[in-house]
Structure formats: structure tokens, C-alpha cells
Design an enzyme around this catalytic site. Sequence first.
Site, short mmCIF file in Angstrom:
data_model
loop_
_atom_site.label_atom_id
_atom_site.label_comp_id
_atom_site.label_asym_id
_atom_site.label_seq_id
_atom_site.Cartn_x
_atom_site.Cartn_y
_atom_site.Cartn_z
N ASP A 99 0.84 -1.21 0.00
CA ASP A 99 0.00 0.00 0.00
C ASP A 99 0.87 1.25 0.00
OD1 ASP A 99 -1.92 -1.74 2.50
OD2 ASP A 99 -2.22 -1.69 0.32
N LYS A 131 18.93 6.91 7.08
CA LYS A 131 18.92 5.47 6.77
C LYS A 131 20.33 4.92 6.94
CE LYS A 131 17.57 6.94 2.86
NZ LYS A 131 17.32 7.07 1.43
N ASP A 171 18.68 2.82 -4.00
CA ASP A 171 19.83 2.47 -4.85
C ASP A 171 21.04 2.03 -4.04
OD1 ASP A 171 22.02 5.07 -5.01
OD2 ASP A 171 20.08 5.36 -4.06
O1 LIG Z 1 26.08 11.90 0.79
C1 LIG Z 1 24.84 11.94 0.94
O2 LIG Z 1 24.31 12.72 1.76
C2 LIG Z 1 24.03 10.94 0.20
O3 LIG Z 1 24.75 10.29 -0.77
C3 LIG Z 1 22.87 11.40 -0.58
O4 LIG Z 1 22.48 12.63 -0.39
C4 LIG Z 1 21.84 10.29 -0.45
O5 LIG Z 1 20.57 10.72 -0.71
P1 LIG Z 1 19.43 9.58 -0.94
O6 LIG Z 1 20.01 8.61 -1.93
O7 LIG Z 1 19.19 8.95 0.41
O8 LIG Z 1 18.26 10.35 -1.49
MG LIG Z 2 20.00 7.04 -3.03
#
Ligand SMILES: O=C(O)[C@H](O)[C@H](O)COP(=O)(O)O
Ligand SMILES: [Mg+2]
Length: 303
Positions: free
Chosen positions: A22, A227, A252
Site C-alpha cells: 500500500d 537510513k 539504490d
Molecule cells: O552523501 C549523501 O548525503 C548521500 O549520498 C545522498 O544525499 C543520499 O541521498 P538519498 O540517496 O538517500 O536520497
Molecule cells: Mg539514493
Amino acid sequence: MVTPKYLTGDKPAIDEFIDRFDTFLFDCDGVLWSGEQVYPKTVETIQMLKDKGKRLVFVTNNSTKSRAAYKQKFDAKGIPCNEEDVFGSSYSAAIYISRILKLSPPRNKVFVLGEAGIEHELASCSIPFIGGTDPSLRRDMTPDDYTSIASGAALDPAVGVVLIGLDFHINYLKMSLALAYLRAGARFLATNGDSTLPSHGTLFPGAGATGAGIVRAWGAEPLALGKPSQAMMDAVEGKFHVDRTRTCMVGDRLNTDIQFGIEGGLGGTLAVLTGVSKKEEFLGEGKEIVPTAYVDMLGDLLG
Ligand SMILES: O=C(O)[C@H](O)[C@H](O)COP(=O)(O)O
Ligand SMILES: [Mg+2]
């Protein structure tokens, strides 16, 4: 051995996968776009999921933009999104400081190594801060700086937290101030620890890289609130009231996005191969972090 399902080109499998959920928690950098370049069919895919009645939350570790600034970027790129549907690592850090640390005077101020996104989210939670984009700190160290940092005269006694994030303007003066605050007893927090930033089709130093110098100097890792932190997952669940079993994390990067979803007990995770992680990192024997499924690019979900 768990084998992730490859969905690209398999319309029946794609439809079955989407119907399990969802809510989709979407990573941004490396999934929706690479810097300012939106991947092909991203807009159509987001719209398709919305047309199916799915709830979409954009959960990014990129601390350089606030929710409002991200809303502007989404609008500029034609990606349908409400400001309240964005949950970034700067916001995660701000609500952690506000609701968990509950700093009180006289040491309730934050020294920021990072960009405006952190400043704006701290301000949204009425948390006082210094550093960040302060132009007076974008300069070389002077002999007086050494003296005033060493004596403590350069330090604001109200600082109780050092918060680091992706900083495009890192320098020795700011690192010296951050170390001095840590040595004076400040808590050490980070928005995230991503080693690289996927942008312009390649990789640039990420928050974990721009903050690595102060981590090495201090000798201990900060508490990261992006995260894969489950403090962030708990905050997302609390705000959006998601059913974790009917929620999928799309990302990713294995050691942030996919780990975040697995450790959060989500119903599934979908790896997208346009950003940082490569399929060789999760296919085959003995892989630590394995997504439920994967696609070459997000637009493949259109079938
Ligand atoms: O260095 C960073 O802050 C991260 O690589 C980047 O900004 C990750 O962003 P996300 O892929 O979580 O949108
Ligand atoms: Mg990312």
C-alpha cells in the site's frame, strides 16, 4: 540463499510485486534523479503508483535540502509530491534532537557542519544553531583562531550538540570548532553517513566523506539519524501510520536504503541499479544485504 527477483521486462511479476504493498518509501538520489537529471519515465512511474492508490513517502538521506526545498525540486521536475510526503535526514535529526534529546538551556544549541537543509529543519523544530552556512566561517584559519579556540573564547557555551551532514564547504576552521565542541562535551550526531553522493551520472564525496575528518579526529562515530537508522523508520511509521508489512522501500544503496527496509521489517525492498550499488553486491552466495527484488531503473515498473 535468498535470490532477489529481477523484475525488469516481467510485467506479470511487476504487477504482482506492486500489488503486495500500500505504501512505497522512495529514496531520491540515485533512484529518481542523478543531481538535476531525472531518470527516464520517473514521473510516469510515480504517477502510475499514485493512480493505483499507493501512498508514496520520499525518504532521503540528502541533508542539504529541507522538506520545503525538496518540494520545490519535485515541482520543478514535474514529480507529483506534497511537502509533507518528504522525510529527509535533516528532519529526522531535528525531531530526534527535539523529541528524544530534549535539550534544555544552557546547552541547547547545535553546531552544524552542513548546508541549509539542516538549518531550516532545526529552525522548524525551534532548535537554536550556529555554524552551517555562516559565511564568516568560510575562510582560512588565522593565528587568532588557534588562540581563541584553544582558550575557549571562540566557543559558544550554549552548544550541546555537534551535528554533521553533507557539507559542500568543509574546511579546517569548521572542523577545528567542531572538535573543540566535542572535547567540551557536546553530543556527536550525524544526519547520515553515506560515503558517496550519486550525481551527474557518477559518484561524488558524500556526507560520510565530508564528515570523515572530524570523525577521525574525535575518534568515535556519531549517532546517525538517517537510513539505515531505525530511529528514522520509527519516526516515519509514527508520522505516516504505515503498515510495515504492506510497505516497500525503494532505493539504490544496499547499506542505507535496503538495510533500512530489511531491519525495519518491511514487507519488501526494491533495489534500483541507477545509483550506487551494483547487482554483483547482492547476487550470489554469502551476500549480507539482499533486496526482495530489483530493476535496472525505476521506470521499468511501467512494464
Ligand atoms: O552523501 C549523501 O548525503 C548521500 O549520498 C545522498 O544525499 C543520499 O541521498 P538519498 O540517496 O538517500 O536520497
Ligand atoms: Mg539514493
